[in-house]
Design a protein around this motif. Sequence first.
Motif, short mmCIF file in Angstrom:
data_model
loop_
_atom_site.label_atom_id
_atom_site.label_comp_id
_atom_site.label_asym_id
_atom_site.label_seq_id
_atom_site.Cartn_x
_atom_site.Cartn_y
_atom_site.Cartn_z
N LYS A 120 11.62 9.09 54.60
CA LYS A 120 11.45 8.24 53.41
C LYS A 120 10.63 9.06 52.43
CE LYS A 120 8.98 4.34 53.58
NZ LYS A 120 8.49 3.15 54.25
N GLN A 121 11.31 9.84 51.62
CA GLN A 121 10.59 10.80 50.77
C GLN A 121 9.83 10.06 49.68
OE1 GLN A 121 12.79 13.66 48.54
NE2 GLN A 121 11.40 15.32 49.03
N THR A 122 8.55 10.34 49.59
CA THR A 122 7.63 9.46 48.87
C THR A 122 7.24 9.96 47.49
OG1 THR A 122 6.74 8.79 50.99
CG2 THR A 122 5.36 8.35 49.10
N THR A 169 11.70 30.57 47.85
CA THR A 169 10.61 31.50 48.21
C THR A 169 9.36 31.28 47.36
OG1 THR A 169 11.42 33.11 46.62
CG2 THR A 169 12.14 33.39 48.90
N GLY A 170 9.53 30.84 46.10
CA GLY A 170 8.38 30.72 45.19
C GLY A 170 8.06 32.05 44.53
N ALA A 171 7.21 32.00 43.51
CA ALA A 171 6.94 33.22 42.73
C ALA A 171 5.52 33.26 42.19
CB ALA A 171 7.97 33.33 41.60
N GLN A 183 4.52 23.39 54.99
CA GLN A 183 5.28 22.44 54.18
C GLN A 183 4.87 22.37 52.72
OE1 GLN A 183 4.15 18.76 53.59
NE2 GLN A 183 6.12 17.83 53.16
N HIS A 184 3.60 22.55 52.43
CA HIS A 184 3.16 22.34 51.04
C HIS A 184 1.84 23.03 50.82
CE1 HIS A 184 1.38 20.13 47.59
NE2 HIS A 184 2.63 20.13 47.16
N ASN A 185 1.65 23.56 49.59
CA ASN A 185 0.36 24.16 49.23
C ASN A 185 -0.36 23.22 48.27
OD1 ASN A 185 -0.69 27.22 47.55
ND2 ASN A 185 -1.70 26.04 49.12
N PRO A 206 1.28 26.62 34.33
CA PRO A 206 1.85 26.40 35.66
C PRO A 206 2.00 24.90 35.92
CG PRO A 206 -0.41 27.27 35.82
CD PRO A 206 -0.11 27.07 34.37
N VAL A 207 3.22 24.44 36.20
CA VAL A 207 3.43 23.02 36.52
C VAL A 207 4.18 22.91 37.85
CG1 VAL A 207 3.54 22.36 34.07
CG2 VAL A 207 5.66 22.71 35.32
N GLY A 208 4.02 21.75 38.51
CA GLY A 208 4.66 21.56 39.81
C GLY A 208 3.80 22.13 40.92
C1 LIG Z 1 10.26 19.01 53.89
C2 LIG Z 1 9.47 18.65 52.66
C3 LIG Z 1 9.24 17.30 52.39
C4 LIG Z 1 8.49 16.96 51.24
N1 LIG Z 1 8.26 15.64 51.00
C5 LIG Z 1 7.54 15.30 49.90
C6 LIG Z 1 7.31 13.92 49.59
O1 LIG Z 1 7.75 13.01 50.30
N2 LIG Z 1 6.58 13.63 48.47
C7 LIG Z 1 6.06 14.60 47.65
O2 LIG Z 1 5.40 14.29 46.66
N3 LIG Z 1 6.28 15.92 47.95
C8 LIG Z 1 7.00 16.28 49.03
N4 LIG Z 1 7.21 17.61 49.29
C9 LIG Z 1 6.72 18.61 48.33
C10 LIG Z 1 7.65 18.65 47.13
O3 LIG Z 1 8.99 18.62 47.58
C11 LIG Z 1 7.43 19.92 46.28
O4 LIG Z 1 6.06 20.09 46.03
C12 LIG Z 1 8.17 19.79 44.95
O5 LIG Z 1 9.54 19.48 45.16
C13 LIG Z 1 8.06 21.09 44.17
O6 LIG Z 1 8.73 20.93 42.95
P1 LIG Z 1 8.65 22.10 41.87
O7 LIG Z 1 9.44 21.66 40.70
O8 LIG Z 1 7.26 22.50 41.67
O9 LIG Z 1 9.34 23.35 42.60
P2 LIG Z 1 10.79 23.54 43.21
O10 LIG Z 1 11.52 22.29 43.34
O11 LIG Z 1 10.61 24.36 44.44
O12 LIG Z 1 11.53 24.42 42.12
C14 LIG Z 1 11.16 25.74 41.86
C15 LIG Z 1 12.19 26.33 40.93
O13 LIG Z 1 11.77 27.63 40.54
C16 LIG Z 1 12.83 28.54 40.73
N5 LIG Z 1 12.28 29.87 40.95
C17 LIG Z 1 11.41 30.27 41.91
N6 LIG Z 1 11.15 31.57 41.78
C18 LIG Z 1 11.83 32.00 40.70
C19 LIG Z 1 11.96 33.25 40.04
N7 LIG Z 1 11.33 34.33 40.47
N8 LIG Z 1 12.77 33.34 38.97
C20 LIG Z 1 13.45 32.25 38.51
N9 LIG Z 1 13.36 31.04 39.09
C21 LIG Z 1 12.56 30.92 40.17
C22 LIG Z 1 13.59 27.97 41.90
O14 LIG Z 1 14.89 28.49 41.97
C23 LIG Z 1 13.56 26.50 41.54
O15 LIG Z 1 14.54 26.21 40.58
C24 LIG Z 1 7.98 17.98 50.40
C25 LIG Z 1 8.23 19.31 50.68
C26 LIG Z 1 8.97 19.66 51.80
C27 LIG Z 1 9.24 21.11 52.07
#
Ligand SMILES: Cc1cc2nc3c(=O)[nH]c(=O)nc-3n(C[C@H](O)[C@H](O)[C@H](O)COP(=O)(O)OP(=O)(O)OC[C@H]3O[C@@H](n4cnc5c(N)ncnc54)[C@H](O)[C@@H]3O)c2cc1C
Length: 632
Positions: A51-53, A213-215, A386-388, A408-410
């Motif tokens: 149940k993703q929250t 992978t993240g960056a 799973q998460h930082n 930096p967002v997200g």
């Molecule tokens: C199994 C699991 C369950 C989770 N459940 C929850 C939950 O229930 N509730 C919650 O709040 N959080 C949850 N999280 C955490 C949450 O999913 C993440 O923190 C969130 O989705 C991150 O979103 P974001 O937009 O920051 O990054 P992401 O969704 O990871 O997007 C990153 C983007 O950057 C791009 N990118 C990366 N490096 C480069 C590069 N060098 N050049 C160009 N593009 C690049 C990628 O391709 C991608 O498009 C969960 C995580 C996991 C792994």
Amino acid sequence: MTMKKLHTLIIGSGASGLCAAVRLDSLGVAPLAVYTEGLKMGTSLNTGSDKQTYYKLGMYGTEADSPELMAEDLIAGGSVHGDIALAEAAMSVPAFSHLAALGVPFPHDEYGQYIGYKTDHDPKRRATSCGPYTSRDMCRALTAELKRRAISVMEYKNAVRLLKDPETNRCIGAVFADRLTGELEAVLAENVVFAVGGPGGLYATSVYPKVHTGAIGLALEIGAETRNLAESQYGLASLKFRWNVSGSYMQVLPRFVSVDQNGTEREFLREYFSSTAEMYDMIFLKGYQWPFAAGHVPGSSLIDIFTYVETVERGNRVYLDYRSDPEDFDFDSLGEETQLYLTRSNAFGNTPLERLQKMNMPAIELYAAHGIKLESEMLEIAVCAQHNNGGLAADKWWESTNLSHFFPVGEVNGSHGVTRPGGSAFNAGQAGAFRAAERIAGNKSSPLPRNAEKIAEAALSELQHQTNLDAQLDWRKERMEFQQRMSRAGAFIRSAENVTAALSEARQQYQRLLQDGLGGLKPDDYTETLRNRQLCLAHLYYLTSIAEQIKTSGSRGGSIVLSENGIPIHNGLESKWKLAPEDPAYRKKMMLCHAGKDGTPEISWENCREVPHPDGWFETVWKEYREGKLHE
Ligand SMILES: Cc1cc2nc3c(=O)[nH]c(=O)nc-3n(C[C@H](O)[C@H](O)[C@H](O)COP(=O)(O)OP(=O)(O)OC[C@H]3O[C@@H](n4cnc5c(N)ncnc54)[C@H](O)[C@@H]3O)c2cc1C
């Protein structure tokens, strides 16, 4: 090699990058573009849980809630700045409503009240969910909006370098390598929204999707400051298909089976518990205390430790078996809480699978959709990263603390502390996107420095120059090396000895990667070789922060520190399993890590700021807002 100019460049197309693009466009910022590895990449699109929250301000019934109340709960775990927490809480309703209006199917009742439930570290019922794929639903709705608005999205573009003006310490764009052609492109921009997600590529044992992978390392290369890097979350997850085995996956009481190198199976948890019922009650509790938590040792997090001993120390594989109960399984001997929950859920059955069928059928279908049949096979698991909670340090507008025009967002933004309410990562990502967009739109024009093109040209030609020397190293082997090092020394079980050794190996590996050439590589290998450099630098920063955490704050949040002088954890574990207690004074501080004078990571500390309690007067707040004073 090409060069482009934008007003605002967004790197990454996860839930936070997409939201930033939509908000920037709606505030009239142009030209802008999203550069991304691909719309199908990232964590948001490719992950979920039973149940993703999504955590938001309470919007149901008579329970009072407000931004300040929510902010107090966001800082409750410690090591969080109150002003940032207040901004995250204040943005909660607009950001959530934005998603709901775009069609994300958050459930509401017949009057339109968005119902909620309690999640971990949540005193109110603020959490909501669309089911297992909340973040995928968010991404799809946001991507559709990007299309409607005709916002430019450049796919297969990997950021390989961020561009900085060293004189003003300002970010001015990035260099991208095209994954398909290998062509380099420099994009100059007045502002950069950096939405590249969490550090999934740093761990061998991980539930981050394989495609992510993240960056963060790109920002570290140009000296961006970090915060709370040592604070991460780990938990039990399946390996063949990466998925958290939280909630009902545990509450239906599967058998924990270990298989050794000879194929011999045993229920390994039995050696740690005095009765079968005690073991099952702990497995049940693990369901809603899913992430590993120092505060649950002893307690339900012992299950993670026992699984770790079995997999990492004994070299066995651990599985969940839903096909049968052992002969001594006796429902009536289970604890009151376990019995009540299963009874109320009408989850009766002669096997864990039958109970799961009654309680949460989609949980079974999800694995079936990924080729795993719980009725005929066991599910391999491990304790996964799973998460930082930490990440890059930014202010209450999500602008980097030491690199201007860089947002930096997200997940890459380290706004969380030691613990966080479950689901607050999504809220923080959307809130950050809103704040960054408002700041960028509110700032008066801030033209690029005159030498911007020269800086970009220099970066392009330096990368070009490196192709004169052929690459000797195999990037796959190198990546595995630092991933295994992080899972061994930088995950949820930490010790000074391990981290010291890991740091020394990490420094050597980073130097080795820097000295290698970039010549003779296919486009894909070229991108991955460059990616290794930033990931390798990132793991040096994470390990440095963890080494400091071991010396200072001790066991807390999502990890424990083992120490000779610590407290024995459990009498079934070897004598080295002694837990260094936490020093709670550090919950009022924040650990920063940034490049020192010689370029190597250096630690400093700052005190946490309180949640502000402004007692505003409408007319004055309105005037300041109208006159754009917020952005002066
Ligand atoms: C199994 C699991 C369950 C989770 N459940 C929850 C939950 O229930 N509730 C919650 O709040 N959080 C949850 N999280 C955490 C949450 O999913 C993440 O923190 C969130 O989705 C991150 O979103 P974001 O937009 O920051 O990054 P992401 O969704 O990871 O997007 C990153 C983007 O950057 C791009 N990118 C990366 N490096 C480069 C590069 N060098 N050049 C160009 N593009 C690049 C990628 O391709 C991608 O498009 C969960 C995580 C996991 C792994």
